[in-house]
Scaffold this active site. Structure first.
Site, PDB file in Angstrom:
ATOM      1  N   GLU A 214       1.268  -3.242  16.900  1.00 31.39           N
ATOM      2  CA  GLU A 214       0.120  -3.350  17.810  1.00 31.39           C
ATOM      3  C   GLU A 214      -1.006  -4.080  17.096  1.00 31.39           C
ATOM      4  OE1 GLU A 214      -0.701   0.838  18.434  1.00 31.39           O
ATOM      5  OE2 GLU A 214      -0.655   1.140  16.268  1.00 31.39           O
TER       6      GLU A 214
ATOM      7  N   GLN B  82       0.846  -1.192   0.000  1.00 34.33           N
ATOM      8  CA  GLN B  82       0.000   0.000   0.000  1.00 34.33           C
ATOM      9  C   GLN B  82       0.885   1.248   0.000  1.00 34.33           C
ATOM     10  OE1 GLN B  82      -3.438  -0.645   3.048  1.00 34.33           O
ATOM     11  NE2 GLN B  82      -1.843  -2.104   3.594  1.00 34.33           N
ATOM     12  N   ASN B  83       2.198   1.026   0.153  1.00 41.29           N
ATOM     13  CA  ASN B  83       3.145   2.141   0.277  1.00 41.29           C
ATOM     14  C   ASN B  83       3.515   2.711  -1.087  1.00 41.29           C
ATOM     15  OD1 ASN B  83       3.013   1.437   2.947  1.00 41.29           O
ATOM     16  ND2 ASN B  83       4.985   0.370   2.969  1.00 41.29           N
ATOM     17  N   ILE B  84       3.730   4.022  -1.110  1.00 38.89           N
ATOM     18  CA  ILE B  84       4.118   4.676  -2.367  1.00 38.89           C
ATOM     19  C   ILE B  84       5.633   4.872  -2.439  1.00 38.89           C
ATOM     20  CG2 ILE B  84       1.868   5.797  -2.588  1.00 38.89           C
ATOM     21  CD1 ILE B  84       3.163   8.416  -1.648  1.00 38.89           C
ATOM     22  N   ASP B  85       6.359   4.398  -1.404  1.00 42.98           N
ATOM     23  CA  ASP B  85       7.828   4.502  -1.448  1.00 42.98           C
ATOM     24  C   ASP B  85       8.418   3.329  -2.236  1.00 42.98           C
ATOM     25  OD1 ASP B  85       7.532   3.269   1.825  1.00 42.98           O
ATOM     26  OD2 ASP B  85       8.551   2.155   0.234  1.00 42.98           O
TER      27      ASP B  85
ATOM     28  N   ALA C 152       8.791  -4.219  12.861  1.00 47.68           N
ATOM     29  CA  ALA C 152       9.001  -4.966  11.602  1.00 47.68           C
ATOM     30  C   ALA C 152      10.473  -5.323  11.401  1.00 47.68           C
ATOM     31  CB  ALA C 152       8.497  -4.135  10.424  1.00 47.68           C
TER      32      ALA C 152
ATOM     33  N   HIS D   9      -1.456   1.188  -4.453  1.00 51.74           N
ATOM     34  CA  HIS D   9      -1.884   2.582  -4.262  1.00 51.74           C
ATOM     35  C   HIS D   9      -0.969   3.568  -4.982  1.00 51.74           C
ATOM     36  CE1 HIS D   9      -4.249   1.396  -0.390  1.00 51.74           C
ATOM     37  NE2 HIS D   9      -4.880   1.066  -1.478  1.00 51.74           N
TER      38      HIS D   9
ATOM     39  N   CYS E  52       0.229  11.562 -16.633  1.00 51.57           N
ATOM     40  CA  CYS E  52      -0.308  12.640 -17.480  1.00 51.57           C
ATOM     41  C   CYS E  52      -1.784  12.383 -17.756  1.00 51.57           C
ATOM     42  CB  CYS E  52       0.451  12.738 -18.810  1.00 51.57           C
ATOM     43  SG  CYS E  52      -0.280  13.984 -19.907  1.00 51.57           S
TER      44      CYS E  52
HETATM   45  C1  LIG Z   1     -10.964   5.139   5.516  1.00 50.71           C
HETATM   46  C2  LIG Z   1     -11.608   3.913   4.928  1.00 50.71           C
HETATM   47  C3  LIG Z   1     -12.800   3.458   5.700  1.00 50.71           C
HETATM   48  N1  LIG Z   1     -11.988   4.221   3.514  1.00 50.71           N
HETATM   49  C4  LIG Z   1     -11.799   3.283   2.580  1.00 50.71           C
HETATM   50  O1  LIG Z   1     -11.390   2.159   2.801  1.00 50.71           O
HETATM   51  C5  LIG Z   1     -12.098   3.751   1.183  1.00 50.71           C
HETATM   52  C6  LIG Z   1     -13.611   3.612   0.895  1.00 50.71           C
HETATM   53  C7  LIG Z   1     -14.091   2.234   0.948  1.00 50.71           C
HETATM   54  C8  LIG Z   1     -14.010   1.330  -0.056  1.00 50.71           C
HETATM   55  N2  LIG Z   1     -14.555   0.137   0.363  1.00 50.71           N
HETATM   56  C9  LIG Z   1     -14.995   0.269   1.642  1.00 50.71           C
HETATM   57  C10 LIG Z   1     -15.588  -0.667   2.498  1.00 50.71           C
HETATM   58  C11 LIG Z   1     -15.921  -0.258   3.757  1.00 50.71           C
HETATM   59  C12 LIG Z   1     -15.651   1.099   4.139  1.00 50.71           C
HETATM   60  C13 LIG Z   1     -15.034   2.016   3.276  1.00 50.71           C
HETATM   61  C14 LIG Z   1     -14.701   1.591   2.033  1.00 50.71           C
HETATM   62  N3  LIG Z   1     -11.306   3.003   0.208  1.00 50.71           N
HETATM   63  C15 LIG Z   1     -11.041   3.617  -0.972  1.00 50.71           C
HETATM   64  O2  LIG Z   1     -11.438   4.719  -1.290  1.00 50.71           O
HETATM   65  C16 LIG Z   1     -10.187   2.816  -1.954  1.00 50.71           C
HETATM   66  C17 LIG Z   1      -8.798   3.459  -2.176  1.00 50.71           C
HETATM   67  C18 LIG Z   1      -8.042   3.558  -0.945  1.00 50.71           C
HETATM   68  C19 LIG Z   1      -6.603   3.999  -1.250  1.00 50.71           C
HETATM   69  C20 LIG Z   1      -6.349   5.412  -0.750  1.00 50.71           C
HETATM   70  N4  LIG Z   1      -4.916   5.728  -0.812  1.00 50.71           N
HETATM   71  C21 LIG Z   1      -4.040   5.464   0.158  1.00 50.71           C
HETATM   72  N5  LIG Z   1      -2.704   5.741   0.021  1.00 50.71           N
HETATM   73  C22 LIG Z   1      -2.243   6.468  -1.172  1.00 50.71           C
HETATM   74  C23 LIG Z   1      -2.187   7.900  -0.814  1.00 50.71           C
HETATM   75  C24 LIG Z   1      -0.950   8.259  -0.025  1.00 50.71           C
HETATM   76  O3  LIG Z   1      -0.161   7.380   0.326  1.00 50.71           O
HETATM   77  O4  LIG Z   1      -0.835   9.470   0.183  1.00 50.71           O
HETATM   78  S1  LIG Z   1      -4.607   4.699   1.614  1.00 50.71           S
HETATM   79  C25 LIG Z   1      -3.308   4.830   2.794  1.00 50.71           C
HETATM   80  O5  LIG Z   1      -3.871   4.543   4.067  1.00 50.71           O
HETATM   81  C26 LIG Z   1      -3.889   3.142   4.226  1.00 50.71           C
HETATM   82  C27 LIG Z   1      -3.686   2.690   5.604  1.00 50.71           C
HETATM   83  O6  LIG Z   1      -2.489   3.011   6.065  1.00 50.71           O
HETATM   84  P1  LIG Z   1      -1.434   1.940   6.690  1.00 50.71           P
HETATM   85  O7  LIG Z   1      -0.445   1.683   5.620  1.00 50.71           O
HETATM   86  O8  LIG Z   1      -2.098   0.769   7.314  1.00 50.71           O
HETATM   87  O9  LIG Z   1      -0.827   2.926   7.793  1.00 50.71           O
HETATM   88  P2  LIG Z   1      -1.472   3.308   9.212  1.00 50.71           P
HETATM   89  O10 LIG Z   1      -0.754   4.528   9.642  1.00 50.71           O
HETATM   90  O11 LIG Z   1      -2.946   3.321   9.164  1.00 50.71           O
HETATM   91  O12 LIG Z   1      -1.067   2.050  10.127  1.00 50.71           O
HETATM   92  C28 LIG Z   1       0.316   1.758  10.316  1.00 50.71           C
HETATM   93  C29 LIG Z   1       0.333   0.423  11.072  1.00 50.71           C
HETATM   94  O13 LIG Z   1       1.700   0.024  11.210  1.00 50.71           O
HETATM   95  C30 LIG Z   1       1.970  -0.304  12.561  1.00 50.71           C
HETATM   96  N6  LIG Z   1       3.376   0.079  12.814  1.00 50.71           N
HETATM   97  C31 LIG Z   1       3.878   1.329  13.043  1.00 50.71           C
HETATM   98  N7  LIG Z   1       5.241   1.270  13.183  1.00 50.71           N
HETATM   99  C32 LIG Z   1       5.569  -0.056  13.003  1.00 50.71           C
HETATM  100  C33 LIG Z   1       6.813  -0.769  13.027  1.00 50.71           C
HETATM  101  N8  LIG Z   1       7.968  -0.146  13.252  1.00 50.71           N
HETATM  102  N9  LIG Z   1       6.795  -2.111  12.809  1.00 50.71           N
HETATM  103  C34 LIG Z   1       5.611  -2.776  12.582  1.00 50.71           C
HETATM  104  N10 LIG Z   1       4.386  -2.145  12.538  1.00 50.71           N
HETATM  105  C35 LIG Z   1       4.390  -0.806  12.748  1.00 50.71           C
HETATM  106  C36 LIG Z   1       0.977   0.494  13.404  1.00 50.71           C
HETATM  107  O14 LIG Z   1       0.741  -0.214  14.590  1.00 50.71           O
HETATM  108  C37 LIG Z   1      -0.261   0.519  12.482  1.00 50.71           C
HETATM  109  O15 LIG Z   1      -1.081  -0.630  12.704  1.00 50.71           O
HETATM  110  C38 LIG Z   1      -2.889   2.555   3.290  1.00 50.71           C
HETATM  111  O16 LIG Z   1      -3.633   1.862   2.336  1.00 50.71           O
HETATM  112  C39 LIG Z   1      -2.236   3.772   2.675  1.00 50.71           C
HETATM  113  O17 LIG Z   1      -1.853   3.514   1.364  1.00 50.71           O
HETATM  114  N11 LIG Z   1     -10.779   2.831  -3.258  1.00 50.71           N
HETATM  115  C40 LIG Z   1     -11.942   2.211  -3.490  1.00 50.71           C
HETATM  116  O18 LIG Z   1     -12.553   1.624  -2.630  1.00 50.71           O
HETATM  117  O19 LIG Z   1     -12.303   2.270  -4.835  1.00 50.71           O
HETATM  118  C41 LIG Z   1     -13.523   1.668  -5.175  1.00 50.71           C
HETATM  119  C42 LIG Z   1     -13.348   0.198  -5.396  1.00 50.71           C
HETATM  120  C43 LIG Z   1     -12.288  -0.570  -4.951  1.00 50.71           C
HETATM  121  C44 LIG Z   1     -12.225  -1.962  -5.234  1.00 50.71           C
HETATM  122  C45 LIG Z   1     -13.194  -2.554  -5.881  1.00 50.71           C
HETATM  123  C46 LIG Z   1     -14.261  -1.728  -6.294  1.00 50.71           C
HETATM  124  C47 LIG Z   1     -14.307  -0.371  -6.053  1.00 50.71           C
END
Ligand SMILES: CC(C)NC(=O)[C@H](Cc1c[nH]c2ccccc12)NC(=O)[C@H](CCCC/N=C(/NCCC(=O)O)S[C@H]1O[C@H](COP(=O)(O)OP(=O)(O)OC[C@H]2O[C@@H](n3cnc4c(N)ncnc43)[C@H](O)[C@@H]2O)[C@@H](O)[C@H]1O)NC(=O)OCc1ccccc1
Length: 228
Positions: A203, A91-94, A219, A109, A117
């Site tokens: 967590e 899911q990462n863009i890096d 990780a 993502h 473009c």
């Molecule tokens: C908020 C949420 C409820 N909304 C959605 O899910 C929406 C809507 C939706 C769709 N279906 C649903 C069903 C139910 C409810 C809502 C929806 N989804 C969409 O809009 C998606 C598009 C979503 C993509 C958006 N773009 C991103 N990123 C790019 C941008 C950018 O990067 O700027 S999302 C972005 O947040 C997401 C979550 O982030 P995480 O990577 O999990 O990071 P987070 O900070 O949340 O958590 C970090 C975790 O790591 C842990 N951690 C931290 N440090 C460490 C460490 N050191 N070691 C180990 N673990 C660690 C932490 O404990 C924590 O648990 C990632 O996907 C990330 O890419 N598109 C879509 O559905 O299109 C239609 C479709 C799709 C399929 C089929 C038909 C139609």
């Protein structure tokens, strides 16, 4: 690892946290000071393209300054040594997975180091700024946006991901909060097809109850332990 034939790995921002890249939902997370609807939606881009271009110009510079950590390198080793089917869906863009040596990587993502473009649909490797509206190297139009999947947009290569999940006998999720779909639903799909499911995270996440096993920790420690 020998017992498995086909592995799908899903990674999130947590795997790059120890490389200095901010996660999204932590108290110092990206969404704290950049409301997601402003910077990561097509509506936000239409409303204020300069704000969004500035946000991703910053992310692009941070990615270029970051280095892969032990978790990225361990997955690079796994990709080189595992002769079964393997798909590393991030899911990462890096580009830290690739710089960590992994090749079978799919950016569902999008990528920070790519520009798209909107006039000719071409994609271009991009390290600089998009703020001052550079012309598209292919068609010359000034219509380039970050090659990123925003909320409400369809993630990339979903068919390839669904077919990999259907054939997997092991699904591993690393560093993701399980808050965003469709990625958060992959564990259920893999389990429905009989795969063993393992979560490696700092967590418990929103999807932990779906996994056969959850190991908590950083990780950079958990992933090399699992791979080696
Ligand atoms: C908020 C949420 C409820 N909304 C959605 O899910 C929406 C809507 C939706 C769709 N279906 C649903 C069903 C139910 C409810 C809502 C929806 N989804 C969409 O809009 C998606 C598009 C979503 C993509 C958006 N773009 C991103 N990123 C790019 C941008 C950018 O990067 O700027 S999302 C972005 O947040 C997401 C979550 O982030 P995480 O990577 O999990 O990071 P987070 O900070 O949340 O958590 C970090 C975790 O790591 C842990 N951690 C931290 N440090 C460490 C460490 N050191 N070691 C180990 N673990 C660690 C932490 O404990 C924590 O648990 C990632 O996907 C990330 O890419 N598109 C879509 O559905 O299109 C239609 C479709 C799709 C399929 C089929 C038909 C139609």
């Amino acid at each position: 690892m020998a017992v498995y034939r086909s592995i799908v790995i899903l990674t999130g921002a947590g795997i790059s946290a120890e490389s200095g890249l901010r996660t999204f939902r932590a108290e110092d997370g990206l969404w704290e000071d950049h409301p997601v609807e402003q910077v990561a939606t097509p509506e936000g881009f239409a409303r204020d393209p300069d704000l969004v271009q500035r946000f991703y110009d910053e992310r692009r510079a941070q990615v270029l300054a970051a280095e892969p950590n032990a978790a990225h390198q361990a997955l690079g080793r796994l990709d080189r040594e595992f002769d079964g089917d393997l798909l590393l869906v991030t899911q990462n863009i890096d580009d830290l997975h690739e710089r960590g040596g992994a090749e079978r990587v799919l950016h569902m993502h999008g990528e920070a180091l790519s520009a798209w473009c909107r006039a000719c649909d071409a994609r271009h490797p991009w390290q600089g700024s998009l703020r001052d509206g550079p012309a598209c190297p292919s068609c010359g139009a000034v219509a380039m946006r970050p090659d990123i999947v925003w909320f409400g947009e369809m993630p990339y290569q979903m068919e390839r991901i669904f077919s990999a999940l259907a054939g997997a006998d092991l699904f591993v999720s690393i560093g993701t909060s399980g808050a965003v779909y469709p990625a958060a639903g992959f564990v259920q799909q893999a389990a429905d097809h009989g795969a063993r499911t393992l979560e490696l995270n700092l967590e418990r996440s929103a999807g932990s109850h779906w996994f056969d096993e959850t190991r908590l920790g950083a990780a950079s420690e958990l992933v090399p332990q699992w791979v080696d």
